[in-house]
Design a protein around this motif. Structure first.
Motif, PDB file in Angstrom:
ATOM      1  N   HIS A 275     -51.688 -31.990  49.946  1.00  0.00           N
ATOM      2  CA  HIS A 275     -51.274 -32.744  51.154  1.00  0.00           C
ATOM      3  C   HIS A 275     -50.159 -31.729  52.055  1.00  0.00           C
ATOM      4  O   HIS A 275     -49.209 -32.136  52.365  1.00  0.00           O
ATOM      5  CB  HIS A 275     -50.303 -34.110  50.746  1.00  0.00           C
ATOM      6  N   ASN A 276     -50.545 -30.506  52.067  1.00  0.00           N
ATOM      7  CA  ASN A 276     -49.557 -29.490  52.531  1.00  0.00           C
ATOM      8  C   ASN A 276     -48.300 -29.473  52.317  1.00  0.00           C
ATOM      9  O   ASN A 276     -47.352 -29.154  52.757  1.00  0.00           O
ATOM     10  CB  ASN A 276     -49.520 -29.920  54.251  1.00  0.00           C
ATOM     11  N   GLY A 277     -48.262 -29.826  51.038  1.00  0.00           N
ATOM     12  CA  GLY A 277     -46.787 -29.904  50.193  1.00  0.00           C
ATOM     13  C   GLY A 277     -46.025 -30.979  50.409  1.00  0.00           C
ATOM     14  O   GLY A 277     -44.869 -31.256  50.077  1.00  0.00           O
ATOM     15  N   ALA A 278     -46.550 -32.127  51.412  1.00  0.00           N
ATOM     16  CA  ALA A 278     -45.839 -32.970  51.843  1.00  0.00           C
ATOM     17  C   ALA A 278     -45.358 -33.957  50.526  1.00  0.00           C
ATOM     18  O   ALA A 278     -44.197 -34.801  50.987  1.00  0.00           O
ATOM     19  CB  ALA A 278     -46.478 -33.948  52.999  1.00  0.00           C
ATOM     20  N   ARG A 279     -45.792 -33.975  49.626  1.00  0.00           N
ATOM     21  CA  ARG A 279     -45.675 -35.004  48.556  1.00  0.00           C
ATOM     22  C   ARG A 279     -44.873 -34.371  47.309  1.00  0.00           C
ATOM     23  O   ARG A 279     -44.778 -35.076  46.431  1.00  0.00           O
ATOM     24  CB  ARG A 279     -46.893 -35.658  48.002  1.00  0.00           C
ATOM     25  N   ASP A 280     -44.622 -33.320  47.680  1.00  0.00           N
ATOM     26  CA  ASP A 280     -43.844 -32.405  46.532  1.00  0.00           C
ATOM     27  C   ASP A 280     -42.577 -33.167  46.172  1.00  0.00           C
ATOM     28  O   ASP A 280     -41.920 -33.575  47.324  1.00  0.00           O
ATOM     29  CB  ASP A 280     -43.609 -30.894  46.782  1.00  0.00           C
ATOM     30  N   GLY A 281     -42.424 -33.626  44.885  1.00  0.00           N
ATOM     31  CA  GLY A 281     -41.446 -34.310  44.398  1.00  0.00           C
ATOM     32  C   GLY A 281     -41.100 -35.702  44.300  1.00  0.00           C
ATOM     33  O   GLY A 281     -40.493 -36.493  44.028  1.00  0.00           O
ATOM     34  N   LEU A 282     -42.305 -36.566  45.132  1.00  0.00           N
ATOM     35  CA  LEU A 282     -42.313 -37.838  45.281  1.00  0.00           C
ATOM     36  C   LEU A 282     -42.991 -38.638  43.690  1.00  0.00           C
ATOM     37  O   LEU A 282     -43.867 -37.860  43.221  1.00  0.00           O
ATOM     38  CB  LEU A 282     -43.403 -38.228  46.590  1.00  0.00           C
ATOM     39  N   TRP A 283     -42.388 -39.870  43.744  1.00  0.00           N
ATOM     40  CA  TRP A 283     -42.870 -40.464  42.557  1.00  0.00           C
ATOM     41  C   TRP A 283     -44.005 -41.245  42.977  1.00  0.00           C
ATOM     42  O   TRP A 283     -43.914 -42.115  44.029  1.00  0.00           O
ATOM     43  CB  TRP A 283     -41.947 -41.251  41.802  1.00  0.00           C
ATOM     44  N   ILE A 284     -45.197 -41.465  42.223  1.00  0.00           N
ATOM     45  CA  ILE A 284     -46.448 -42.090  42.908  1.00  0.00           C
ATOM     46  C   ILE A 284     -46.951 -42.860  41.647  1.00  0.00           C
ATOM     47  O   ILE A 284     -46.931 -42.465  40.377  1.00  0.00           O
ATOM     48  CB  ILE A 284     -47.409 -41.062  43.219  1.00  0.00           C
ATOM     49  N   ALA A 285     -47.334 -44.130  42.076  1.00  0.00           N
ATOM     50  CA  ALA A 285     -48.193 -44.926  40.863  1.00  0.00           C
ATOM     51  C   ALA A 285     -49.382 -45.218  41.548  1.00  0.00           C
ATOM     52  O   ALA A 285     -49.839 -45.415  42.544  1.00  0.00           O
ATOM     53  CB  ALA A 285     -47.421 -46.347  41.041  1.00  0.00           C
ATOM     54  N   CYS A 286     -50.469 -45.180  40.533  1.00  0.00           N
ATOM     55  CA  CYS A 286     -51.945 -45.017  41.035  1.00  0.00           C
ATOM     56  C   CYS A 286     -52.742 -45.830  39.822  1.00  0.00           C
ATOM     57  O   CYS A 286     -52.175 -46.054  38.554  1.00  0.00           O
ATOM     58  CB  CYS A 286     -52.552 -43.789  41.222  1.00  0.00           C
ATOM     59  N   ALA A 627     -45.595 -27.058  60.483  1.00  0.00           N
ATOM     60  CA  ALA A 627     -45.498 -28.082  59.296  1.00  0.00           C
ATOM     61  C   ALA A 627     -44.360 -28.900  59.449  1.00  0.00           C
ATOM     62  O   ALA A 627     -44.300 -30.186  59.135  1.00  0.00           O
ATOM     63  CB  ALA A 627     -45.341 -27.111  58.105  1.00  0.00           C
ATOM     64  N   LYS A 628     -43.398 -28.714  60.329  1.00  0.00           N
ATOM     65  CA  LYS A 628     -42.050 -29.426  60.367  1.00  0.00           C
ATOM     66  C   LYS A 628     -42.263 -30.399  61.719  1.00  0.00           C
ATOM     67  O   LYS A 628     -41.290 -30.989  62.105  1.00  0.00           O
ATOM     68  CB  LYS A 628     -40.807 -28.625  60.544  1.00  0.00           C
ATOM     69  N   ASN A 629     -43.445 -30.196  62.374  1.00  0.00           N
ATOM     70  CA  ASN A 629     -43.672 -30.911  63.750  1.00  0.00           C
ATOM     71  C   ASN A 629     -42.270 -30.718  64.675  1.00  0.00           C
ATOM     72  O   ASN A 629     -41.740 -31.508  65.501  1.00  0.00           O
ATOM     73  CB  ASN A 629     -43.512 -32.460  63.373  1.00  0.00           C
ATOM     74  N   LEU A 630     -42.116 -29.200  64.820  1.00  0.00           N
ATOM     75  CA  LEU A 630     -40.947 -28.890  65.754  1.00  0.00           C
ATOM     76  C   LEU A 630     -41.402 -28.032  66.941  1.00  0.00           C
ATOM     77  O   LEU A 630     -42.590 -27.296  66.605  1.00  0.00           O
ATOM     78  CB  LEU A 630     -39.898 -28.079  64.949  1.00  0.00           C
ATOM     79  N   GLY A 631     -40.627 -27.968  68.184  1.00  0.00           N
ATOM     80  CA  GLY A 631     -41.166 -27.305  69.247  1.00  0.00           C
ATOM     81  C   GLY A 631     -40.231 -27.155  70.395  1.00  0.00           C
ATOM     82  O   GLY A 631     -39.215 -27.844  70.327  1.00  0.00           O
ATOM     83  N   TRP A 632     -40.614 -26.515  71.471  1.00  0.00           N
ATOM     84  CA  TRP A 632     -39.528 -26.237  72.672  1.00  0.00           C
ATOM     85  C   TRP A 632     -40.268 -27.188  73.521  1.00  0.00           C
ATOM     86  O   TRP A 632     -39.592 -27.495  74.566  1.00  0.00           O
ATOM     87  CB  TRP A 632     -39.432 -24.880  72.969  1.00  0.00           C
TER      88      TRP A 632
END
Length: 684
Positions: A275-286, A627-632
């Motif tokens: 997930h492009n690192g977006a879930r790093d550190g999240l707790w998940i139940a499955c 990845a951060k959704n940033l821009g000018w």
């Protein structure tokens, strides 16, 4: 005389040595093995068989691996030594044969138990919890042994009866009400052990690996998930596993009290590998072991900085009202109330079926999965006890709207077989009895995450359906009107490179959208068209593939008309005007959509990409900002392509500044690319 045979010589390294006898679980474990041996050894049938040289008793152990089998290794050594000492002392009534085997050889070894004319017994005394990526080794060993009446399974695990009923202490919970009884020493004839056991912080019957993980992370041995109004099947008591998650954090499993009709559920901390690192550190139940490796699951924490799932202030997604606590008390109380909740859920489902509108309309999605929008009609057959809706799409495909059996969210899929698997491409942000519930928000899958789509709605009635049909006809007409007369596919090398080249607009559309064709060498024709199932553009070497939505090449995202390889930003003057100019399509997409780049003066690169959350198009001078959704620069609204007609643009004067409109800015497709490529081919 039976002896110690077929054991594995173990080279002991000081850095991984574990003194098993000092761990608080071992004394009870050894006692259970000796009791099992004595139970078989004192049977009259066995004693007679031994006298006639027809009896045998073996203690079996399954070999572990280096990563997960450290304690299994030393447990096996200590068990042999202590059983021998107990036999010489007279407290063990028979000297068994110890046999340690690889998991894949276990069934062959157990055939020894069924030798005709013999009286033989076995004790499965040692087994790792995990070998390689397989975390179900213990369950598999139990299944194998269940085929025999003359073997007992006595290895230590976190889900045995004693552990479930008599947990005397746990981490973080203070002292137990009563101290654990002193371990009976094997060598001391029933007296106290020579050294006192360390203070109990975990149950004395948990496995050594569980104990080690609990102590290392100050993790509770059991946690309870309760009170959620969504993903109810994931609630209950979770026990600490004897192996860690890939992130290196503790992992928990919910065995659902041994109910084989329910899946095992897992609670773990994700890492950054997906997930492009977006879930790093999240707790998940499955509810699927396979989802652990993919960092997937119905319930996720919002914060990524919690070392444990019981951390104060931790909030959760798709688990409205959830409470996560240490220990099993809350979980057991929740389980006790399951019949009452099941009756209430059945009543809610019946009411939903009775009150379900005959027609609902999904609207508002643009870009990825927009093809799933439109009017859906109530099907005769429900799904998971709730109403199910279907929509006949262009080209004969069928799309489905149904309720997730576990989480209670409404899902949309283009494959009926996915309903049983609770899979889809669009879903409601929370559980609901009906998809038309007021205020229900929606999300879509972009290939990695589930961004919100604030424009999406689900409305009942014929009026909403008619409005969508009219708007859809207008969209198709607009797509046909703005379709370029010629487009060129370029850049593919290797397989399917023959599909590259200039394509011309055909007189007949496909699935209501523009269709392009290219006359290839040898008289064949290649086709570029829009899929009626996914909205993505496909390239096929055979016209018959169009009806099947098949092809050798496809776009990364959907759109009304194919986009060329080059677009031009123009009109900005002053701040950020340096970002103007021609941008070329990159080989790699961003967030599942096309990404464009421009080589600027001085060797810098500017990037045009689509925001993964808002769906707006952004321009940045730093690739890491994608990845951060940033821009000018930023389009004023979401759009499937940056060249969409009427799309307005904004700029930011400095970091953190508000967006300001720029009515002069435009993004247009460069149509000369197709002409240039065509000219090159003609001159070849």
């Amino acid at each position: 005389m039976a002896g110690l045979v077929k054991t594995t010589n173990v080279h002991v390294r000081s850095k991984d040595f574990v003194d098993i006898r000092k761990e608080i679980w071992y004394a009870q474990y050894l006692s259970s093995i000796c009791d099992a041996i004595n139970s078989y050894a004192t049977k009259k049938k066995f004693l007679k068989a031994v006298k006639d040289n027809k009896g045998g008793l073996r203690v079996f152990g399954v070999e572990g691996d280096i990563r997960f089998g450290i304690r299994t290794k030393y447990e096996w050594i200590a068990l042999q030594e202590d059983c021998e000492a107990a036999f010489l002392q007279g407290t063990l009534k028979y000297r068994p044969t110890f046999v340690r085997v690889k998991f894949e050889d276990l069934e062959d070894e157990l055939e020894w138990l069924e030798k005709s004319g013999k009286v033989r017994y076995g004790v499965l005394a040692s087994c790792p919890s995990q070998i390689g990526d397989d975390v179900r080794i213990m369950d598999k060993v139990r299944d194998i042994c269940s085929e025999y009446d003359n073997i007992s399974v006595n290895f230590s695990s976190g889900d045995n009866v004693v552990n479930g009923l008599f947990q005397v202490a746990h981490l973080g919970g203070g002292a137990a009400e009563e101290p654990a009884p002193a371990a009976q020493g094997v060598h001391g004839g029933g007296g106290a052990a020579e050294e006192p056991a360390p203070a109990a912080r975990v149950s004395p019957v948990v496995s050594p690996a569980v104990e080690a993980i609990a102590l290392e992370h100050s993790a509770p041995v059991k946690v309870s998930l309760t009170e959620s109004k969504e993903s109810v099947h994931l609630m209950g008591v979770y026990e600490l596993c004897d192996s860690k998650a890939r992130s290196g954090s503790p992992m928990y499993v919910n065995h659902n009290a041994g109910d084989e009709t329910k899946p095992k559920c897992y609670l773990y901390r994700a890492d950054g590998s997906t997930h492009n690192g977006a879930r790093d550190g999240l707790w998940i139940a499955c509810d699927d072991e396979g989802e652990v490796a993919a960092n997937q699951g119905l319930i996720r924490s919002v914060q990524a900085d919690a070392d444990l799932p019981t951390a104060a202030g931790l909030t959760w997604i798709q688990a409205e009202g959830i409470v996560v606590t240490e220990g099993e008390a809350a979980g057991l109380a929740w389980i006790k109330g399951e019949p009452e909740r099941a009756a209430a859920a059945e009543k809610t489902a019946a009411e939903a079926c009775a009150n379900a509108p005959s027609k609902v309309t999904l609207a508002g999605r643009e870009g990825t999965n927009e093809v799933l929008m439109g009017p859906y009609e109530l099907s005769a057959e429900p799904a998971h006890g709730y109403p199910r809706y279907s929509k006949r799409a262009a080209g004969g495909a069928t799309h489905w709207l149904y309720r997730h059996s576990g989480g209670g969210m409404w899902m949309v899929t283009n494959d009926e077989s996915k309903i049983a698997k609770n899979v889809g491409h669009i879903k409601s942000a929370r559980a609901a009895a009906l998809p038309t519930e007021a205020g229900l928000a929606w999300e879509y899958y972009d290939g990695a995450n589930w961004p919100d789509d604030p424009k999406m709605t689900c409305t009942e009635g014929d009026e909403a359906a008619a409005a969508w049909e009219a708007a859809d006809q207008a969209r198709r007409a607009a797509a046909m009107a703005r379709a370029p007369a010629k487009v060129t596919l370029a850049g593919r090398e290797g397989k399917w490179d023959g599909l590259m080249g200039p394509y011309e607009l055909s007189a007949e559309p496909a699935h209501g959208y523009p269709r392009y064709s290219k006359r290839a060498a040898g008289g064949a024709t290649h086709w570029l068209y829009r899929s009626s199932e996914t909205g993505k553009w496909l390239v096929a070497p055979d016209e018959s593939h169009i009806a099947k939505n098949a092809g050798g090449i496809r776009s990364a995202a959907g759109g009304g008309a194919p986009h060329g390889g080059k677009v031009t930003l123009a009109g900005r003057e002053g701040t950020n005007e340096v970002l103007m100019g021609p941008y070329e399509l990159s080989a790699e997409p961003a967030h599942g959509y096309p990404r464009y780049s421009k080589r600027a003066a001085g060797g810098a690169t500017h990037w045009l990409y689509r925001n993964s959350g808002a769906g707006t198009w952004m321009v940045t001078d730093d690739e890491s900002n994608i990845a951060k959704n940033l821009g000018w620069l930023n389009s004023a609204r979401a759009a499937p392509l940056p060249t969409e007609a009427g799309l307005a643009w904004q700029y930011s004067a400095y970091a953190g500044a508000a967006w300001q409109d720029d009515p002069k800015m435009t993004c247009t497709e460069d149509e000369r690319r197709g002409e240039a490529r065509s000219g090159e081919e003609k001159g070849a």
